[in-house]
Scaffold this motif. Structure first.
Motif, short mmCIF file in Angstrom:
data_model
loop_
_atom_site.label_atom_id
_atom_site.label_comp_id
_atom_site.label_asym_id
_atom_site.label_seq_id
_atom_site.Cartn_x
_atom_site.Cartn_y
_atom_site.Cartn_z
N GLY A 413 66.83 14.80 79.83
CA GLY A 413 66.70 14.33 78.45
C GLY A 413 67.21 15.34 77.42
O GLY A 413 67.91 14.94 76.48
N PRO A 414 66.90 16.63 77.57
CA PRO A 414 67.43 17.62 76.63
C PRO A 414 68.92 17.88 76.80
O PRO A 414 69.50 18.69 76.08
N GLY A 415 69.53 17.22 77.78
CA GLY A 415 70.98 17.32 77.96
C GLY A 415 71.45 18.72 78.28
O GLY A 415 70.79 19.48 79.00
N ILE A 420 72.59 25.17 79.25
CA ILE A 420 73.13 26.36 78.60
C ILE A 420 71.99 27.36 78.57
O ILE A 420 70.98 27.16 77.89
N LEU A 421 72.09 28.41 79.35
CA LEU A 421 71.00 29.37 79.40
C LEU A 421 70.93 30.16 78.11
O LEU A 421 71.96 30.61 77.58
N PHE A 459 75.99 26.78 82.13
CA PHE A 459 76.72 27.79 81.35
C PHE A 459 75.89 29.05 81.25
O PHE A 459 74.73 29.02 80.84
N LEU A 460 76.49 30.17 81.65
CA LEU A 460 75.81 31.47 81.57
C LEU A 460 76.35 32.23 80.36
O LEU A 460 77.56 32.46 80.27
N ILE A 530 65.41 22.38 90.46
CA ILE A 530 66.76 21.81 90.51
C ILE A 530 67.55 22.25 89.29
O ILE A 530 68.65 22.80 89.41
N GLU A 531 67.01 22.01 88.10
CA GLU A 531 67.63 22.54 86.89
C GLU A 531 67.33 24.04 86.79
O GLU A 531 66.33 24.51 87.32
N TRP A 532 68.18 24.75 86.05
CA TRP A 532 67.96 26.18 85.89
C TRP A 532 66.90 26.48 84.83
O TRP A 532 66.29 27.53 84.84
N GLU A 533 66.74 25.58 83.88
CA GLU A 533 65.71 25.76 82.85
C GLU A 533 64.80 24.54 82.83
O GLU A 533 65.25 23.42 83.06
#
Length: 533
Positions: A413-415, A420-421, A459-460, A530-533
């Protein structure tokens, strides 16, 4: 009201509601997987805390009960006990891990700490002549099978009336049964994928031992939910935050069938979407499906509020609150708009500690269930809240949505805000969406997309030194992620062919000015998410 009734006929509806399994949660990380396996048998179930009130137990009136595992020892101070009201029902009971230990002690057996704890894969051997109904088709008498163990204590002495049905080297009583009372215990976890054929054991308990017929189907769910929504909403108007992802798309199709012109979809272009996604959403829903869609250009508004914010939870909440602000504003323009519909599904609720037990660890706040303001003016409508992802997809296909849309990988939802870290900037979002588009194109072209449960680019916000031609570069890094999973509660990283990874990386680096390094994430869930954040 349960969302899983399957007919408009009242008598049949009552009959279908009476076929259900109660799962008592003792704190296992796998409790939701038990529910998933029960639903695979086409039988409705609910998870409740082990301290469920007696009145609620009797009102639920299940055909069977499953006791989950848990992290406690039965000897811990304040350790959870068996629920007397549940045991008084007289229905079949299956205890898993800690649940087996509780059953063993409750009926007069003894539980003791294991000399050697078992965590991970183990081999059970079914006892000759003592397999019974629970093990039918799961493992033959005298045969061996691989299971998943996670325990320190074990049943040391059987309670009266029980027999041993399986053993391991470290747990002589790895499974037990009392066929006369339909009480069963297994020290291993049949609900996880690591247990061979574990779904058959769950099926045996639910369908054979508990006598359920498997009446819960996706087409029945649609019929019931359409009528439920019509009765609940009445003449009110509903707005739906349409993202173009699987969940919100299925909700849009379901609500359009239920209430037609009373539904207005609000598509918020927040600057955190994938490449060309806004145009694709408008074309699919507004032009092809006849759904009323309002497009709101809010990129500057979202990015402005996210400026300087790096904490993932704060980003999620800002994005969630901003969505709601926009929905409230749009609702104010629609006469009689009283409801906000969302594509919340069961894993969203679980990961936001929103299960009925209240015992789940809060891994992250989902925007649907963790970012809503307390003073929100709209009432929530979440028709998919109790469904897992593959159940949602079945409903989508029944509703006639295109296969490619229904089996599109999940998009948060936050796309891109959580892909983007750290701080979110327009420059980062532009680079990320281009890199992700290349990644998706190549997965489709190579035939790997539908073999993968979820894939995306991260994206890092760090730069690395590179060399292009005769020059030195100092540009950004992206990470590619791909996982395999059945239920999104656990996941393993996808073994991407090296030549394909090399091709994708070369395209990203060569075609996107600003990225000079590509990495591949090989972390499974757990220990990662699964997601990084």
């Amino acid at each position: 009201m349960s969302p899983l009734a399957f007919t408009l006929d009242i008598a049949m509806s009552d009959a279908l509601h009476s076929e259900k399994i109660l799962i008592l949660d003792y704190g296992s990380q796998y409790t939701q997987l038990i529910a998933r396996r029960v639903r695979e048998t086409q039988v409705y179930c609910e998870i409740h805390g082990h301290e469920m009130a007696a009145e609620a137990v009797r009102a639920f009136n299940p055909q069977g009960v499953i006791l989950s595992g848990g992290h406690q020892s039965v000897y811990d101070v304040g350790a959870a006990e068996l629920n007397d009201a549940v045991m008084a029902l007289g229905v079949p009971v299956l205890g898993i891990c800690y649940g087996m230990q509780l059953l063993g002690r409750h009926f007069g057996g003894t539980v003791a700490p294991s000399d050697k704890r078992e965590y991970g894969r183990a081999e059970i051997q079914a006892c000759a002549g003592q397999v019974g109904a629970l093990f039918e088709g799961f493992v033959e008498a005298g045969a061996k099978s691989t299971v998943w163990m996670s325990h320190g204590d074990h049943v040391e002495m059987l309670p009266k009336g029980f027999v041993t049905t399986a053993s391991t080297l470290n747990a002589p009583l790895a499974a037990m049964a009392n066929e006369a009372t339909h009480m069963y215990g297994v020290q291993f976890h049949p609900e996880v994928n690591h247990t061979d054929n574990g779904e058959r054991l769950i099926h045996n308990f639910v369908r054979t031992i508990c006598g359920c017929h498997g009446l819960w189907t996706s087409d029945g769910f649609i019929e019931y939910e359409v009528e439920r929504v019509r009765a609940l909403v009445g003449d009110d108007k509903v707005i739906l935050g349409l993202s173009g992802g699987v969940d919100s798309s299925v909700v849009a199709a379901l609500l359009h069938r239920a209430i037609g012109e009373q539904l207005t979809c609000v598509f918020v272009d927040n600057g955190l979407l994938r490449l060309n996604e806004g145009d694709q959403v408008m074309e699919t829903f507004a032009q092809n499906m006849g759904v009323k869609v309002i497009r709101v250009d809010a990129e500057a508004r979202f990015l402005g509020k996210l400026a300087g914010v790096s904490d993932p939870e704060k980003k999620r909440k800002i994005i969630g609150h901003t969505f709601i602000e926009i929905f409230d504003e749009e609702a104010g323009k629609i006469e009689n708009a009283k409801w906000l519909a969302q594509g919340t599904i069961y894993p969203d609720v679980v990961e936001s500690a929103g299960t009925k037990t209240g015992k789940a660890t809060n891994i992250k706040s989902h925007h649907n269930v963790g970012g809503l303001p307390e003073d929100m003016q709209l009432k929530l409508l979440e028709p998919l809240r109790e469904l897992f992802k593959d159940e949602v997809r079945k409903v989508g296909l029944e509703l006639g949505l295109p296969h490619r849309m229904v089996f599109r990988h999940p998009f948060p939802g936050p796309g891109l805000g959580v892909r983007i870290l750290g701080e979110v900037k327009k420059e980062y979002a532009d680079l990320l969406r281009r890199a992700d588009a290349i990644y998706m194109d190549e997965l489709y072209a190579s035939g790997h997309y539908e073999r993968i449960s979820q894939a995306f680019t991260v994206f890092l916000p760090v730069k690395s030194v590179g060399v292009m031609g005769d020059g030195r570069t100092y540009d950004y890094v992206v990470a590619l992620r791909a996982v395999e999973t059945k239920d999104f509660m656990t996941a393993t990283w996808y073994p991407m062919p090296h030549d394909l990874l090399s091709h994708i990386a070369n395209r990203i680096i060569n075609e996107i000015d600003g990225i000079n390094r590509v990495t591949y994430d090989i972390t499974s869930k757990p220990p990662g998410t699964i997601e990084w954040e």
